[in-house]
Design a protein around this motif. Structure first.
Motif, mmCIF file in Angstrom:
data_model
loop_
_atom_site.group_PDB
_atom_site.id
_atom_site.type_symbol
_atom_site.label_atom_id
_atom_site.label_comp_id
_atom_site.label_asym_id
_atom_site.label_seq_id
_atom_site.Cartn_x
_atom_site.Cartn_y
_atom_site.Cartn_z
ATOM 1 N N VAL A 1 -0.668 6.783 17.126
ATOM 2 C CA VAL A 1 -0.957 8.215 16.966
ATOM 3 C C VAL A 1 -0.184 8.785 15.776
ATOM 4 C CG1 VAL A 1 -0.647 10.483 18.033
ATOM 5 C CG2 VAL A 1 -1.577 8.584 19.370
ATOM 6 N N LEU A 2 1.078 8.417 15.642
ATOM 7 C CA LEU A 2 1.864 8.912 14.511
ATOM 8 C C LEU A 2 1.284 8.434 13.186
ATOM 9 C CD1 LEU A 2 5.481 8.520 15.921
ATOM 10 C CD2 LEU A 2 4.352 10.654 15.285
ATOM 11 N N LEU A 3 0.834 7.186 13.135
ATOM 12 C CA LEU A 3 0.218 6.691 11.911
ATOM 13 C C LEU A 3 -1.091 7.421 11.615
ATOM 14 C CD1 LEU A 3 0.827 2.841 12.181
ATOM 15 C CD2 LEU A 3 1.872 4.428 10.550
ATOM 16 N N MET A 4 -1.866 7.721 12.641
ATOM 17 C CA MET A 4 -3.095 8.486 12.413
ATOM 18 C C MET A 4 -2.783 9.891 11.918
ATOM 19 S SD MET A 4 -5.825 7.289 15.375
ATOM 20 C CE MET A 4 -4.798 7.747 16.756
ATOM 21 N N ILE A 5 -1.722 10.499 12.456
ATOM 22 C CA ILE A 5 -1.291 11.806 11.940
ATOM 23 C C ILE A 5 -0.952 11.706 10.455
ATOM 24 C CG2 ILE A 5 0.552 13.533 12.064
ATOM 25 C CD1 ILE A 5 0.654 13.058 15.066
ATOM 26 N N ALA B 1 0.827 -1.206 0.000
ATOM 27 C CA ALA B 1 0.000 0.000 0.000
ATOM 28 C C ALA B 1 0.859 1.253 0.000
ATOM 29 C CB ALA B 1 -0.924 -0.013 1.221
ATOM 30 N N HIS B 2 1.943 1.240 0.788
ATOM 31 C CA HIS B 2 2.858 2.380 0.805
ATOM 32 C C HIS B 2 3.464 2.614 -0.580
ATOM 33 C CE1 HIS B 2 3.681 2.354 5.440
ATOM 34 N NE2 HIS B 2 2.539 2.897 5.112
ATOM 35 N N LEU B 3 3.914 1.534 -1.206
ATOM 36 C CA LEU B 3 4.527 1.679 -2.531
ATOM 37 C C LEU B 3 3.523 2.221 -3.548
ATOM 38 C CD1 LEU B 3 6.748 -1.526 -2.855
ATOM 39 C CD2 LEU B 3 7.506 0.841 -2.620
ATOM 40 N N LEU B 4 2.281 1.736 -3.472
ATOM 41 C CA LEU B 4 1.259 2.196 -4.407
ATOM 42 C C LEU B 4 0.971 3.681 -4.201
ATOM 43 C CD1 LEU B 4 -0.588 1.197 -6.663
ATOM 44 C CD2 LEU B 4 -2.319 0.685 -4.938
ATOM 45 N N PHE B 5 0.841 4.089 -2.944
ATOM 46 C CA PHE B 5 0.584 5.505 -2.677
ATOM 47 C C PHE B 5 1.767 6.365 -3.117
ATOM 48 C CE2 PHE B 5 1.095 9.203 0.079
ATOM 49 C CZ PHE B 5 -0.083 9.876 -0.203
ATOM 50 N N LEU B 6 2.979 5.912 -2.822
ATOM 51 C CA LEU B 6 4.161 6.696 -3.180
ATOM 52 C C LEU B 6 4.331 6.763 -4.693
ATOM 53 C CD1 LEU B 6 6.657 5.464 -0.450
ATOM 54 C CD2 LEU B 6 5.439 7.637 -0.544
ATOM 55 N N ALA B 7 3.946 5.691 -5.403
ATOM 56 C CA ALA B 7 4.003 5.736 -6.863
ATOM 57 C C ALA B 7 3.040 6.791 -7.409
ATOM 58 C CB ALA B 7 3.678 4.360 -7.442
ATOM 59 N N ALA C 1 13.864 8.168 1.215
ATOM 60 C CA ALA C 1 14.155 8.703 -0.111
ATOM 61 C C ALA C 1 13.071 9.674 -0.558
ATOM 62 C CB ALA C 1 14.300 7.566 -1.122
ATOM 63 N N VAL C 2 11.812 9.307 -0.333
ATOM 64 C CA VAL C 2 10.704 10.192 -0.704
ATOM 65 C C VAL C 2 10.736 11.474 0.120
ATOM 66 C CG1 VAL C 2 8.200 10.415 -0.767
ATOM 67 C CG2 VAL C 2 9.273 8.283 -1.491
ATOM 68 N N LEU C 3 11.078 11.344 1.401
ATOM 69 C CA LEU C 3 11.175 12.532 2.250
ATOM 70 C C LEU C 3 12.230 13.499 1.707
ATOM 71 C CD1 LEU C 3 10.141 13.794 4.916
ATOM 72 C CD2 LEU C 3 12.093 12.713 6.044
ATOM 73 N N GLY C 4 13.372 12.956 1.291
ATOM 74 C CA GLY C 4 14.403 13.814 0.715
ATOM 75 C C GLY C 4 13.936 14.506 -0.551
ATOM 76 N N LEU D 1 4.782 16.038 6.198
ATOM 77 C CA LEU D 1 4.359 15.607 7.531
ATOM 78 C C LEU D 1 3.912 14.152 7.525
ATOM 79 C CD1 LEU D 1 2.374 18.749 8.756
ATOM 80 C CD2 LEU D 1 4.532 17.874 9.674
ATOM 81 N N CYS D 2 3.218 13.759 6.472
ATOM 82 C CA CYS D 2 2.748 12.375 6.360
ATOM 83 C C CYS D 2 3.919 11.394 6.350
ATOM 84 C CB CYS D 2 1.902 12.225 5.093
ATOM 85 S SG CYS D 2 1.570 10.517 4.628
ATOM 86 N N ILE D 3 4.919 11.663 5.496
ATOM 87 C CA ILE D 3 6.073 10.757 5.401
ATOM 88 C C ILE D 3 6.861 10.765 6.701
ATOM 89 C CG2 ILE D 3 8.177 10.244 4.129
ATOM 90 C CD1 ILE D 3 5.611 9.773 2.557
ATOM 91 N N ALA D 4 7.073 11.976 7.280
ATOM 92 C CA ALA D 4 7.825 12.062 8.522
ATOM 93 C C ALA D 4 7.111 11.321 9.644
ATOM 94 C CB ALA D 4 8.028 13.530 8.893
ATOM 95 N N ALA D 5 5.778 11.448 9.720
ATOM 96 C CA ALA D 5 5.025 10.742 10.762
ATOM 97 C C ALA D 5 5.104 9.230 10.572
ATOM 98 C CB ALA D 5 3.572 11.204 10.748
ATOM 99 N N THR D 6 5.061 8.776 9.329
ATOM 100 C CA THR D 6 5.169 7.334 9.073
ATOM 101 C C THR D 6 6.533 6.809 9.480
ATOM 102 O OG1 THR D 6 3.662 7.606 7.189
ATOM 103 C CG2 THR D 6 4.883 5.550 7.316
ATOM 104 N N LEU D 7 7.592 7.566 9.162
ATOM 105 C CA LEU D 7 8.936 7.165 9.591
ATOM 106 C C LEU D 7 9.031 7.150 11.108
ATOM 107 C CD1 LEU D 7 11.230 9.036 7.034
ATOM 108 C CD2 LEU D 7 11.134 6.572 7.406
#
Length: 488
Positions: A225-229, A108-114, A175-178, A199-205
């Motif tokens: 909580v971070l995932l919900m953010i 799911a992460h890969l699909l969203f990031l694509a 990589a996406v965050l960068g 914020l989404c990528i940083a919260a997931t990390l």
């Protein structure tokens, strides 16, 4: 089509709503019991799905295909959270167990990031090298984070496959965050929604890190909580009034280039093997995971960067070669190239390859008044128009060049005759639009030809054409036939 919200609307309602919903969801999750927490978390995962569906439905998000791919990733996340409802609340997140849920979330992460990459592709079109460097930096930063922060704190339940999934997820997100940081520094109109994606990528990390750190003993609430953010900031990005601008770069101009970071790329290639070697020597947990995963992610990025550098060098060489033989203003051949072509033609003439060489030398009449009255930009426009008309009048095998100022030359490997000069004069004499004005220039032409065995060199041939041209110019002046400057 109605936009929702309007592109000109203020962004503060979106910020306020995102903040309030996030605080409410986090508070409700924290005070709820173990049976209610999966329900709250699953409901939160549906928020970005609903906002994306609404924004796409009313046309708020432009360039629908990549947004639909990103939305597909969100749907897969929501389905995964519903199917494996205890994945976060039961603290499986961060254990690197290699369960089916880990595969589902990673996919799911890969699909969203694509999809997000497709949305942002126009912003990176002129900064491909910079984005590759940013992605490579993110991948390399994931190496030490994994080796010295996450891997030593994995539980015994971790499996090599689970470790690989977690490491790959952290590296890709880094990589996406960068890349998002790189893009965010170069945009203005889309900075708001891109900040939400950051914020989404940083919260997931952050959720990954806290999930691993608290896997042995600790609460799963911080990771949840971070995932919900992360989910709610995705929704904020779709709702932001500037979301349509994400697919439209602010400055789609020249490509951003810089000095090739060869030292940095060498360090990037050595980073993961060096960390893996240190792990192996120390006998650290996860020593066998970093090298294959890190290399699979870093090496393709380095190869892409090298290919991009090779393409840039090839383009630079082609540009230099073009400028060495062409006039920058008109695109015609320059004096150096024309002179070399005349020498080649005369050499072919002496070898019997051709029977005759003809040079047509042209000088514009009435060009100076255009420059004086309308300025040099208008003069440049006239020269470009004349150049295009000369190229149109010439035969396919002719060499047409600008040899200086308002002087042009046509080289023909054969006899030109008077038809070329008259056709050129007719085309050049047609009115030329310069802004709101219409101007006319004339042309004085001199033709010189040489047959095999005449023993005339290039300077003598050009000198004959030059003398004939100035004789015609003098005749034009004497008859008062200099073209009149007209204003349309």
């Amino acid at each position: 089509m109605t936009r929702w919200p309007r592109a000109a609307a203020p962004a503060w309602p979106v910020h306020a709503a995102t903040f309030l919903v996030t605080v409410t969801a986090a508070t409700a999750y924290g005070i709820s019991g173990p049976h209610l927490r999966p329900v709250i978390f699953s409901l939160v995962t549906l928020v970005p799905v609903a906002t994306f569906a609404g924004a796409l439905g009313v046309g708020h998000l432009a360039d629908r295909r990549p947004w639909l791919i990103a939305a597909g990733g969100l749907v897969l996340l929501a389905v995964s959270m519903a199917f494996w409802s205890d994945w976060v609340s039961a603290h499986h997140f961060g254990r690197a167990e290699g369960r089916a849920a880990d595969f589902g979330i990673a996919a799911a992460h890969l699909l969203f990031l694509a999809g997000a990459g497709g949305v942002l592709r126009k912003h990176g079109a002129n900064d491909f090298a910079g984005l590759l460097d940013a992605a490579l930096f993110g991948v390399c930063m994931a190496g030490p984070v994994w080796a010295w922060l996450l891997a030593p704190r994995l539980t015994p339940a971790a499996t090599p496959l689970g470790e690989m999934l977690v490491l790959a997820d952290v590296a890709v997100l880094s990589a996406v965050l960068g890349c998002l940081v790189r893009i965010g520094r170069r945009v203005s109109r889309a900075r708001g929604p891109i900040a939400y994606l950051l914020l989404c990528i940083a919260a997931t990390l952050g959720a990954h890190v806290t999930g691993v750190l608290t896997a042995s003993h600790g609460s799963a609430v911080p990771s949840a909580v971070l995932l919900m953010i992360a989910y709610l900031t995705i929704a904020g990005a779709a709702l932001h009034p500037a979301a349509p601008m994400i697919t439209n770069p602010d400055r789609p101009g020249r490509e951003v280039t810089g000095k090739p970071p060869l030292l940095w790329m060498g360090a990037a290639l050595c980073a993961n093997p060096l960390i893996a070697a240190i792990q192996a020597v120390r006998g650290d947990q996860g020593a066998g995971v970093l090298l294959p995963v890190g290399s699979m992610l870093a090496v393709p990025l380095v190869l892409l960067r090298l290919r991009q550098m090779s393409l840039l060098r090839s383009e630079a060489e082609q540009t230099l070669a073009h400028h060495a033989h062409h006039d920058e203003l008109t695109g015609l051949h320059n004096r150096r190239h024309v002179v070399a072509e005349i020498d080649r033609a005369l050499a072919d003439l002496e070898r019997g390859v051709i029977d005759e060489v003809t040079v047509l030398l042209l000088d514009l009449d009435g060009f100076k008044p255009v420059n004086d009255r309308y300025g040099h930009q208008a003069g440049d426009a006239v020269l470009r128009t004349v150049a295009a008309r000369l190229a149109e009048a010439a035969a396919p095998g002719d060499v047409v060049g600008r040899i200086g100022g308002d002087e042009f030359l046509v080289l023909r490997r054969g006899r030109a005759g008077g038809d070329l000069a008259s056709r050129v004069a007719g085309l050049v004499g047609t009115s030329i639009e310069v802004g709101d004005a219409s101007v006319r220039v004339g042309v004085s032409a001199g033709i010189a030809s040489v047959l095999r065995g005449a023993g005339i060199d290039r300077d003598a041939l050009i000198g004959r054409a030059d003398a004939a041209m100035y004789a015609q110019k003098a005749a034009h002046r004497k008859r008062d036939r200099e073209p009149v400057l007209g204003v349309g």
